[in-house]
Design a protein around this motif. Structure first.
Motif, mmCIF file in Angstrom:
data_model
loop_
_atom_site.group_PDB
_atom_site.id
_atom_site.type_symbol
_atom_site.label_atom_id
_atom_site.label_comp_id
_atom_site.label_asym_id
_atom_site.label_seq_id
_atom_site.Cartn_x
_atom_site.Cartn_y
_atom_site.Cartn_z
ATOM 1 N N GLY A 243 -48.982 -57.657 16.258
ATOM 2 C CA GLY A 243 -48.847 -56.679 15.199
ATOM 3 C C GLY A 243 -47.630 -55.794 15.342
ATOM 4 N N VAL A 244 -47.255 -55.469 16.576
ATOM 5 C CA VAL A 244 -46.090 -54.606 16.799
ATOM 6 C C VAL A 244 -44.850 -55.196 16.130
ATOM 7 C CG1 VAL A 244 -44.425 -53.961 18.593
ATOM 8 C CG2 VAL A 244 -46.818 -53.339 18.829
ATOM 9 N N TYR A 245 -44.733 -56.517 16.206
ATOM 10 C CA TYR A 245 -43.582 -57.164 15.570
ATOM 11 C C TYR A 245 -43.580 -56.901 14.063
ATOM 12 C CZ TYR A 245 -40.061 -60.573 14.295
ATOM 13 O OH TYR A 245 -38.936 -61.154 13.793
ATOM 14 N N GLY A 246 -44.774 -57.047 13.432
ATOM 15 C CA GLY A 246 -44.845 -56.819 11.998
ATOM 16 C C GLY A 246 -44.526 -55.386 11.627
ATOM 17 N N PHE A 247 -44.986 -54.440 12.444
ATOM 18 C CA PHE A 247 -44.750 -53.033 12.138
ATOM 19 C C PHE A 247 -43.280 -52.641 12.304
ATOM 20 C CE2 PHE A 247 -49.335 -52.613 13.611
ATOM 21 C CZ PHE A 247 -49.828 -52.721 12.326
ATOM 22 N N PHE A 248 -42.576 -53.316 13.231
ATOM 23 C CA PHE A 248 -41.168 -53.001 13.479
ATOM 24 C C PHE A 248 -40.246 -54.063 12.890
ATOM 25 C CE2 PHE A 248 -43.155 -50.413 16.780
ATOM 26 C CZ PHE A 248 -42.442 -49.229 16.669
ATOM 27 N N ALA A 249 -40.732 -54.793 11.871
ATOM 28 C CA ALA A 249 -39.958 -55.904 11.313
ATOM 29 C C ALA A 249 -38.603 -55.456 10.780
ATOM 30 C CB ALA A 249 -40.761 -56.591 10.209
ATOM 31 N N ALA A 250 -38.570 -54.320 10.103
ATOM 32 C CA ALA A 250 -37.310 -53.857 9.517
ATOM 33 C C ALA A 250 -36.278 -53.563 10.598
ATOM 34 C CB ALA A 250 -37.560 -52.616 8.660
ATOM 35 N N ALA A 251 -36.681 -52.859 11.659
ATOM 36 C CA ALA A 251 -35.765 -52.525 12.750
ATOM 37 C C ALA A 251 -35.294 -53.779 13.477
ATOM 38 C CB ALA A 251 -36.443 -51.568 13.727
ATOM 39 N N ILE A 252 -36.223 -54.706 13.721
ATOM 40 C CA ILE A 252 -35.869 -55.945 14.405
ATOM 41 C C ILE A 252 -34.929 -56.778 13.529
ATOM 42 C CG2 ILE A 252 -36.794 -58.130 15.272
ATOM 43 C CD1 ILE A 252 -39.290 -56.575 16.150
ATOM 44 N N GLY A 253 -35.174 -56.763 12.220
ATOM 45 C CA GLY A 253 -34.327 -57.528 11.310
ATOM 46 C C GLY A 253 -32.879 -57.090 11.349
ATOM 47 N N THR A 254 -32.630 -55.780 11.398
ATOM 48 C CA THR A 254 -31.252 -55.284 11.414
ATOM 49 C C THR A 254 -30.549 -55.604 12.728
ATOM 50 O OG1 THR A 254 -32.023 -53.118 12.202
ATOM 51 C CG2 THR A 254 -31.801 -53.418 9.816
ATOM 52 N N GLN A 255 -31.299 -55.714 13.834
ATOM 53 C CA GLN A 255 -30.675 -55.953 15.142
ATOM 54 C C GLN A 255 -30.487 -57.428 15.453
ATOM 55 O OE1 GLN A 255 -31.853 -53.619 18.533
ATOM 56 N NE2 GLN A 255 -32.814 -52.063 17.248
ATOM 57 N N PHE A 256 -31.333 -58.265 14.876
ATOM 58 C CA PHE A 256 -31.240 -59.691 15.195
ATOM 59 C C PHE A 256 -30.754 -60.531 14.017
ATOM 60 C CE2 PHE A 256 -33.988 -58.013 18.441
ATOM 61 C CZ PHE A 256 -33.669 -58.752 19.570
ATOM 62 N N PHE A 257 -30.832 -59.972 12.797
ATOM 63 C CA PHE A 257 -30.366 -60.694 11.608
ATOM 64 C C PHE A 257 -29.527 -59.747 10.747
ATOM 65 C CE2 PHE A 257 -34.481 -62.342 12.931
ATOM 66 C CZ PHE A 257 -34.208 -63.697 13.098
ATOM 67 N N PRO A 258 -28.398 -59.299 11.240
ATOM 68 C CA PRO A 258 -27.589 -58.332 10.474
ATOM 69 C C PRO A 258 -27.097 -58.953 9.173
ATOM 70 C CG PRO A 258 -26.348 -59.193 12.347
ATOM 71 C CD PRO A 258 -27.753 -59.683 12.516
ATOM 72 N N SER A 259 -27.137 -58.125 8.096
ATOM 73 C CA SER A 259 -26.700 -58.594 6.776
ATOM 74 C C SER A 259 -26.359 -57.372 5.933
ATOM 75 C CB SER A 259 -27.795 -59.421 6.107
ATOM 76 O OG SER A 259 -27.445 -59.714 4.777
ATOM 77 N N HIS A 260 -25.469 -57.593 4.943
ATOM 78 C CA HIS A 260 -25.129 -56.500 4.028
ATOM 79 C C HIS A 260 -26.282 -56.210 3.069
ATOM 80 C CE1 HIS A 260 -21.064 -56.360 5.509
ATOM 81 N NE2 HIS A 260 -20.891 -57.657 5.264
ATOM 82 N N ASP A 261 -27.170 -57.197 2.858
ATOM 83 C CA ASP A 261 -28.314 -57.022 1.966
ATOM 84 C C ASP A 261 -29.558 -56.743 2.813
ATOM 85 O OD1 ASP A 261 -30.269 -57.040 0.081
ATOM 86 O OD2 ASP A 261 -29.923 -59.092 -0.624
ATOM 87 N N PRO A 262 -30.138 -55.541 2.744
ATOM 88 C CA PRO A 262 -31.332 -55.229 3.536
ATOM 89 C C PRO A 262 -32.491 -56.181 3.261
ATOM 90 C CG PRO A 262 -30.389 -53.230 2.593
ATOM 91 C CD PRO A 262 -29.673 -54.376 1.966
ATOM 92 N N SER A 263 -32.626 -56.639 2.008
ATOM 93 C CA SER A 263 -33.718 -57.562 1.684
ATOM 94 C C SER A 263 -33.563 -58.883 2.430
ATOM 95 C CB SER A 263 -33.761 -57.822 0.174
ATOM 96 O OG SER A 263 -34.094 -56.651 -0.523
ATOM 97 N N THR A 264 -32.312 -59.335 2.579
ATOM 98 C CA THR A 264 -32.062 -60.583 3.300
ATOM 99 C C THR A 264 -32.451 -60.450 4.767
ATOM 100 O OG1 THR A 264 -30.237 -61.108 1.803
ATOM 101 C CG2 THR A 264 -30.315 -62.289 3.910
ATOM 102 N N SER A 265 -32.094 -59.341 5.401
ATOM 103 C CA SER A 265 -32.469 -59.102 6.799
ATOM 104 C C SER A 265 -33.978 -59.034 6.945
ATOM 105 C CB SER A 265 -31.841 -57.800 7.304
ATOM 106 O OG SER A 265 -30.440 -57.906 7.362
ATOM 107 N N LEU A 266 -34.633 -58.382 5.973
ATOM 108 C CA LEU A 266 -36.085 -58.241 6.040
ATOM 109 C C LEU A 266 -36.776 -59.591 5.887
ATOM 110 C CD1 LEU A 266 -38.395 -56.221 6.291
ATOM 111 C CD2 LEU A 266 -38.354 -55.956 3.799
ATOM 112 N N ILE A 267 -36.294 -60.394 4.937
ATOM 113 C CA ILE A 267 -36.881 -61.722 4.754
ATOM 114 C C ILE A 267 -36.685 -62.576 6.005
ATOM 115 C CG2 ILE A 267 -36.660 -63.895 3.473
ATOM 116 C CD1 ILE A 267 -36.100 -62.250 0.969
ATOM 117 N N ALA A 268 -35.512 -62.495 6.613
ATOM 118 C CA ALA A 268 -35.256 -63.259 7.839
ATOM 119 C C ALA A 268 -36.176 -62.801 8.969
ATOM 120 C CB ALA A 268 -33.795 -63.101 8.246
ATOM 121 N N SER A 269 -36.360 -61.475 9.076
ATOM 122 C CA SER A 269 -37.231 -60.957 10.123
ATOM 123 C C SER A 269 -38.667 -61.422 9.918
ATOM 124 C CB SER A 269 -37.172 -59.426 10.129
ATOM 125 O OG SER A 269 -37.985 -58.900 11.151
#
Length: 637
Positions: A243-269
């Motif tokens: 569950g921790v991963y799901g709760f911190f998905a946005a933060a993890i997405g920006t650090q491991f899947f950087p993108s100019h589109d926040p939605s793209t990083s979130l979907i990747a995460s």
């Protein structure tokens, strides 16, 4: 000392098992709920041994219990016990026989109740048994009216008459099974306690059996408690990390899947979140096979070890900025390992809990599997909210999630120690060691049930991951709610669900599994869109009310562990359940956050995920109606 004493002629038609049951029955009749299942089963086993001793069929010495006369008694329950004793070449002690015969106690009870109804002593009304004669006397036997057990024993406690051997045995059993604590007030019990002890001492062998029944009662209760703690703790740990991963998905997405589109990083995460679920069927196959071949304990201990290692590595994992494309690749591998572990953990712990519980407590005890999972997610949500509240926003997003994974590592070490202390499941090992492949047997004989379990799990899986994992992100995206407030709302709703889930399991023990599950599935199908509409109101109270409403309906799935475990035969239970449950969650559960984001982006409608939940709940409702419990009879025998 021998107990081969002839019983009075007037009692020959009433066995000691039947009289013990009547002693536990309420004055107005009922369902034998006043005596817990454990005590009732051990009391019935002790009554069978005592009755055989009174009839001169068995005796005992310091070496143990042995048969002296193999002639059948004519009573089906007693003859079943006598046949086992005659066939046993060793002299087993009273405790071993109580343990062995208590497994047959449900069948003995059923036979005894049928006999009592046939004699006109009781009549069955649905699940309850009522007295035919209101004054609670047996029908005329050989020209005499004989007071039933409770009247005789209570009369004995208040006079100095010399009791018959059968009444001595009944008094000993009633004392060992805590019957007197339920039929006497504390003041009355204190008054007659010396008399109870006096009567129980009149029968040395019967007293030993009664004391053994009491010890087995306490040991069985302690074993059930240890199993509940082990199953609950494992689910807390594994679902905390997941569950921790799901709760911190946005933060993890920006650090491991950087993108100019926040939605793209979130979907990747969330895509990596889904990767963990893809591995769940493989984990179910692996640990289901271990559980059916080597025992439930071996499976749950192995799954914890497999969860601890990736948890540690995820806490230390470098980001994309530090090591480039290797960072998301390693993250995916670790999520696969976690998925393997959870795929085996949850379903095997469900089987472990339900199988170790008494038949009348399966719904309640089984509900501790989702209770532990909820506790882990609640703990992850609370830790996330605390970190977001006390750390600067940049620090929380940068390295705060790593602290959450380190906490999961500590929990995992504690769980490993607890589960190592579980006794080996020798019964499973001995029974299944000659079976070539539980997996192939499950696919060959249970494929219809597996498909039904897949459909049933849709409502639970889609509902849970939509309403309690993705919805925190949805609230932040739709209402620009702070991360700490979104997690706080989520934590409150999870806490409510945590409280109601065991209540739903206990209710299913009273009214059946299907009614409880159908209420939950139908509620989700009918109210998914209205609740999402309520949560779209830009007010914290409306958002909280919506999540609490989802918690109420999802709590009904607390009855699902017992329902699903009882749907499979014991020898393929871990395999069949693991395949069906994890297949559903891998395809339709873990992908929920990603699908929800996609639906909103494609349709431009913020409430689009509600229709996905409605469809899943309708399928779940249909499968709840279709799934049978044909294997339950096998397991209870």
């Amino acid at each position: 000392m021998s107990l081969t004493v002839d019983r009075p002629a007037s009692s020959t038609q009433i066995s000691l098992i039947e009289e013990f049951l009547l002693l536990t029955l309420e004055d107005s009749g009922g369902e034998f709920d006043s005596v817990p299942e454990i005590y009732l089963n051990c009391g019935i086993a002790g009554a069978a041994l005592m009755d055989l001793a009174l009839r001169g069929r068995i005796d005992a010495d310091l070496g143990g219990v042995f048969a002296v006369d193999a002639t059948p008694t004519g009573d089906a329950s007693l003859d079943l016990a006598l046949a086992e004793i005659v066939a046993e070449q060793r002299r087993l002690g009273a405790q071993e026989w109580i343990t062995r015969l208590s497994r047959h106690a449900p069948a003995m009870r059923k036979a005894a109740l049928s006999a009592l109804c046939a004699r006109g002593i009781l009549r069955q009304s649905h699940h309850a048994f009522l007295w035919v004669l209101k004054e609670r006397r047996y029908p005329v036997v050989e020209g005499q009216e004989r007071p039933e057990a409770k009247k005789r024993i209570l009369a004995l406690l208040y006079n100095d008459d010399i009791p018959s051997p059968a009444d001595v045995a009944l008094t000993s059993l009633a004392d060992a099974s805590f019957v007197f604590e339920r039929i006497l007030t504390p003041k009355e019990l204190e008054r007659v306690k010396p008399r109870i002890r006096q009567i129980a001492r009149m029968d040395l062998i019967g007293g030993e059996i009664a004391r053994t029944a009491h010890e087995v009662n306490l040991e069985t209760r302690a074993a059930e408690r240890r199993t509940v703690i082990a199953g609950l703790a494992g689910n807390v740990m594994e679902w905390y990390d997941f569950g921790v991963y799901g709760f911190f998905a946005a933060a993890i997405g920006t650090q491991f899947f950087p993108s100019h589109d926040p939605s793209t990083s979130l979907i990747a995460s969330f895509g990596v979140f889904a990767v963990g679920f893809i591995a769940r069927p493989l984990g179910g196959l692996l640990f289901g096979h271990i559980g059916d071949r080597l025992g439930r304990r071996a499976a749950v201990v192995s799954s914890v070890i497999l969860m601890i290692i990736p948890t540690l590595l995820m806490a230390l994992l470098p980001t994309y900025q530090q090591i480039g494309i290797a960072a998301p690749a390693l993250l995916i591998l670790l999520r696969l390992a976690q998925g393997l572990a959870v795929g085996g953990e949850y379903t095997t712990s469900m089987v472990l809990l339900v199988e170790e519980a008494q038949a009348r407590r399966r719904g309640l005890v089984g509900s501790f599997a989702p209770f532990g999972a909820l506790g882990g997610l609640l703990l992850g949500s609370a830790v996330g909210a605390t970190l977001m509240a006390f750390l600067p926003q940049q620090a929380a997003a940068s390295w705060g999630w790593r602290l959450a994974f380190f906490t999961g590592l500590l929990i995992g070490l504690v769980v490993f120690v607890i589960r190592r202390r579980l006794p080996p499941d020798q019964a499973i090992v001995q029974t299944e060691e000659a079976r070539k492949s539980p997996l192939s047997d499950a696919f060959r004989t249970q494929w219809r049930t597996i498909l039904k379990v897949v459909g049933f799990t849709l409502g639970n899986g889609v509902g849970f991951y939509l309403c309690f994992v993705y919805v925190s992100t949805w609230l932040k995206e739709q209402h620009h709610l702070s991360a700490s407030m979104a997690l706080t709302i989520n934590s409150i709703a999870l806490f409510l669900m945590l409280i109601i889930t065991p209540l739903a399991g206990a209710l299913s023990d009273r009214i059946g599994r299907k009614p409880v599950l159908m209420i939950g599935a139908a509620g989700l199908a009918l109210f998914a869109w209205p609740i999402f509409r309520l949560m779209s109101v830009p007010h914290v109270g409306a958002m909280l009310a919506g999540q609490c409403a989802f918690a109420l309906f999802m709590s009904c799935y607390g009855a699902s562990p017992a329902f699903l475990v009882e749907a499979f035969p014991k020898h393929v239970r871990c395999s069949g359940l693991s395949i069906g449950y994890n297949l559903a969650l891998s395809v339709f559960g873990g992908t929920v956050p990603m699908v929800a984001v996609f639906l909103i982006k494609v349709t431009g409608y913020a409430l689009a995920p509600a229709f996905y939940l409605t469809l899943a709940a309708l399928i779940s409702l249909a499968m709840a109606i279709l799934i049978g419990a044909d294997a339950e009879a096998e397991d209870a025998s």
